[in-house]
Design an enzyme around this catalytic site. Sequence first.
Site, PDB file in Angstrom:
ATOM      1  N   ASP A 199       0.859  -1.194   0.000  1.00 17.37           N
ATOM      2  CA  ASP A 199       0.000   0.000   0.000  1.00 17.37           C
ATOM      3  C   ASP A 199       0.893   1.241   0.000  1.00 17.37           C
ATOM      4  O   ASP A 199       1.907   1.300   0.714  1.00 17.37           O
ATOM      5  CB  ASP A 199      -0.923  -0.008   1.227  1.00 17.37           C
ATOM      6  CG  ASP A 199      -2.062   0.986   1.081  1.00 17.37           C
ATOM      7  OD1 ASP A 199      -3.225   0.549   0.966  1.00 17.37           O
ATOM      8  OD2 ASP A 199      -1.795   2.217   1.083  1.00 17.37           O
ATOM      9  N   ILE A 200       0.509   2.223  -0.791  1.00 11.84           N
ATOM     10  CA  ILE A 200       1.325   3.439  -0.934  1.00 11.84           C
ATOM     11  C   ILE A 200       1.287   4.298   0.340  1.00 11.84           C
ATOM     12  O   ILE A 200       2.193   5.095   0.573  1.00 11.84           O
ATOM     13  CB  ILE A 200       0.851   4.232  -2.182  1.00 11.84           C
ATOM     14  CG1 ILE A 200       1.977   5.066  -2.763  1.00 11.84           C
ATOM     15  CG2 ILE A 200      -0.382   5.054  -1.917  1.00 11.84           C
ATOM     16  CD1 ILE A 200       1.678   5.602  -4.166  1.00 11.84           C
ATOM     17  N   ASN A 209     -12.859  -2.867   2.644  1.00 11.45           N
ATOM     18  CA  ASN A 209     -13.719  -1.697   2.798  1.00 11.45           C
ATOM     19  C   ASN A 209     -14.743  -1.748   1.676  1.00 11.45           C
ATOM     20  O   ASN A 209     -14.384  -1.866   0.502  1.00 11.45           O
ATOM     21  CB  ASN A 209     -12.889  -0.418   2.720  1.00 11.45           C
ATOM     22  CG  ASN A 209     -11.971  -0.253   3.922  1.00 11.45           C
ATOM     23  OD1 ASN A 209     -12.334  -0.647   5.031  1.00 11.45           O
ATOM     24  ND2 ASN A 209     -10.787   0.293   3.718  1.00 11.45           N
ATOM     25  N   GLY A 223     -14.975   3.813   3.530  1.00 12.64           N
ATOM     26  CA  GLY A 223     -13.639   4.238   3.126  1.00 12.64           C
ATOM     27  C   GLY A 223     -13.138   3.640   1.824  1.00 12.64           C
ATOM     28  O   GLY A 223     -11.982   3.839   1.467  1.00 12.64           O
ATOM     29  N   GLN A 224     -14.000   2.901   1.119  1.00 12.19           N
ATOM     30  CA  GLN A 224     -13.520   2.364  -0.164  1.00 12.19           C
ATOM     31  C   GLN A 224     -13.275   3.527  -1.124  1.00 12.19           C
ATOM     32  O   GLN A 224     -14.177   4.337  -1.377  1.00 12.19           O
ATOM     33  CB  GLN A 224     -14.514   1.367  -0.782  1.00 12.19           C
ATOM     34  CG  GLN A 224     -13.939   0.710  -2.038  1.00 12.19           C
ATOM     35  CD  GLN A 224     -14.856  -0.347  -2.667  1.00 12.19           C
ATOM     36  OE1 GLN A 224     -15.970  -0.589  -2.207  1.00 12.19           O
ATOM     37  NE2 GLN A 224     -14.359  -0.974  -3.729  1.00 12.19           N
ATOM     38  N   HIS A 267     -10.195  -5.211  -3.209  1.00  5.51           N
ATOM     39  CA  HIS A 267      -8.862  -5.441  -2.658  1.00  5.51           C
ATOM     40  C   HIS A 267      -8.976  -5.819  -1.193  1.00  5.51           C
ATOM     41  O   HIS A 267      -9.778  -5.246  -0.455  1.00  5.51           O
ATOM     42  CB  HIS A 267      -7.947  -4.221  -2.828  1.00  5.51           C
ATOM     43  CG  HIS A 267      -8.579  -2.927  -2.426  1.00  5.51           C
ATOM     44  ND1 HIS A 267      -9.474  -2.248  -3.232  1.00  5.51           N
ATOM     45  CD2 HIS A 267      -8.465  -2.196  -1.300  1.00  5.51           C
ATOM     46  CE1 HIS A 267      -9.877  -1.151  -2.620  1.00  5.51           C
ATOM     47  NE2 HIS A 267      -9.285  -1.099  -1.435  1.00  5.51           N
TER      48      HIS A 267
HETATM   49  P1  AMP Z   1      -9.670   1.581   0.098  1.00  4.04           P
HETATM   50  O1  AMP Z   1      -9.664   2.924   0.763  1.00  4.04           O
HETATM   51  O2  AMP Z   1     -10.112   0.446   0.936  1.00  4.04           O
HETATM   52  O3  AMP Z   1     -10.352   1.643  -1.262  1.00  4.04           O
HETATM   53  O4  AMP Z   1      -8.148   1.259  -0.171  1.00  4.04           O
HETATM   54  C1  AMP Z   1      -7.419   1.814  -1.216  1.00  4.04           C
HETATM   55  C2  AMP Z   1      -5.988   1.735  -0.798  1.00  4.04           C
HETATM   56  O5  AMP Z   1      -5.203   1.887  -1.961  1.00  4.04           O
HETATM   57  C3  AMP Z   1      -5.554   2.819   0.179  1.00  4.04           C
HETATM   58  O6  AMP Z   1      -5.045   2.209   1.357  1.00  4.04           O
HETATM   59  C4  AMP Z   1      -4.484   3.592  -0.595  1.00  4.04           C
HETATM   60  O7  AMP Z   1      -3.425   4.014   0.226  1.00  4.04           O
HETATM   61  C5  AMP Z   1      -4.036   2.577  -1.614  1.00  4.04           C
HETATM   62  N1  AMP Z   1      -3.501   3.098  -2.855  1.00  4.04           N
HETATM   63  C6  AMP Z   1      -4.014   4.087  -3.619  1.00  4.04           C
HETATM   64  N2  AMP Z   1      -3.240   4.273  -4.706  1.00  4.04           N
HETATM   65  C7  AMP Z   1      -2.238   3.367  -4.632  1.00  4.04           C
HETATM   66  C8  AMP Z   1      -1.115   3.050  -5.445  1.00  4.04           C
HETATM   67  N3  AMP Z   1      -0.861   3.708  -6.580  1.00  4.04           N
HETATM   68  N4  AMP Z   1      -0.276   2.069  -5.045  1.00  4.04           N
HETATM   69  C9  AMP Z   1      -0.502   1.398  -3.891  1.00  4.04           C
HETATM   70  N5  AMP Z   1      -1.545   1.636  -3.079  1.00  4.04           N
HETATM   71  C10 AMP Z   1      -2.399   2.620  -3.434  1.00  4.04           C
END
Ligand code: AMP
Length: 117
Positions: free
Chosen positions: A34-35, A90, A96-97, A103
């Site tokens: 996760d970023i 989520n 929070g999605q 994922h």
């Molecule tokens: P959600 O909020 O459950 O939809 O999770 C989305 C997740 O994706 C969050 O924890 C973000 O930090 C992560 N995210 C968004 N963009 C990227 C990316 N380019 N690479 C890795 N993780 C990411």
Amino acid sequence: MPDYEPGCLFCRIIRGEAPSKKVYEDEHTFAFEDIRPQAPTHVLVVPKRHIRGLKEAKPEDSETIGHCHLAAAQIARERAIEDGYRTVLNVGPGAGQSVFHLHVHLIGGRHLKWPPG
Ligand code: AMP
Ligand code: ZN
């Protein structure tokens, strides 16, 4: 539902069109860091096939979603965080999605409180 959704960030990551720190890959799943990590281990495990989210999943997606969870368990084993970790989906903006490609968050490596916020 097509396997690939144009404009979907995670579809692009899976195809190598957007950068990621890959952790694991098999026939059905792809996992990457996760970023914005919320714990020492924060890995996202995604199905290679585009599924918008759990709400939209169909009975034929059951095995794919199961694969994602088992891949998360395998990563947790390899990282020796089995004392306690969490797998989180989520579902919907209210939870929070923010990325609409299903994922599983694998979160661990620190004490995790319950209930989550
Ligand atoms: P959600 O909020 O459950 O939809 O999770 C989305 C997740 O994706 C969050 O924890 C973000 O930090 C992560 N995210 C968004 N963009 C990227 C990316 N380019 N690479 C890795 N993780 C990411
Ligand atoms: Zn996608």
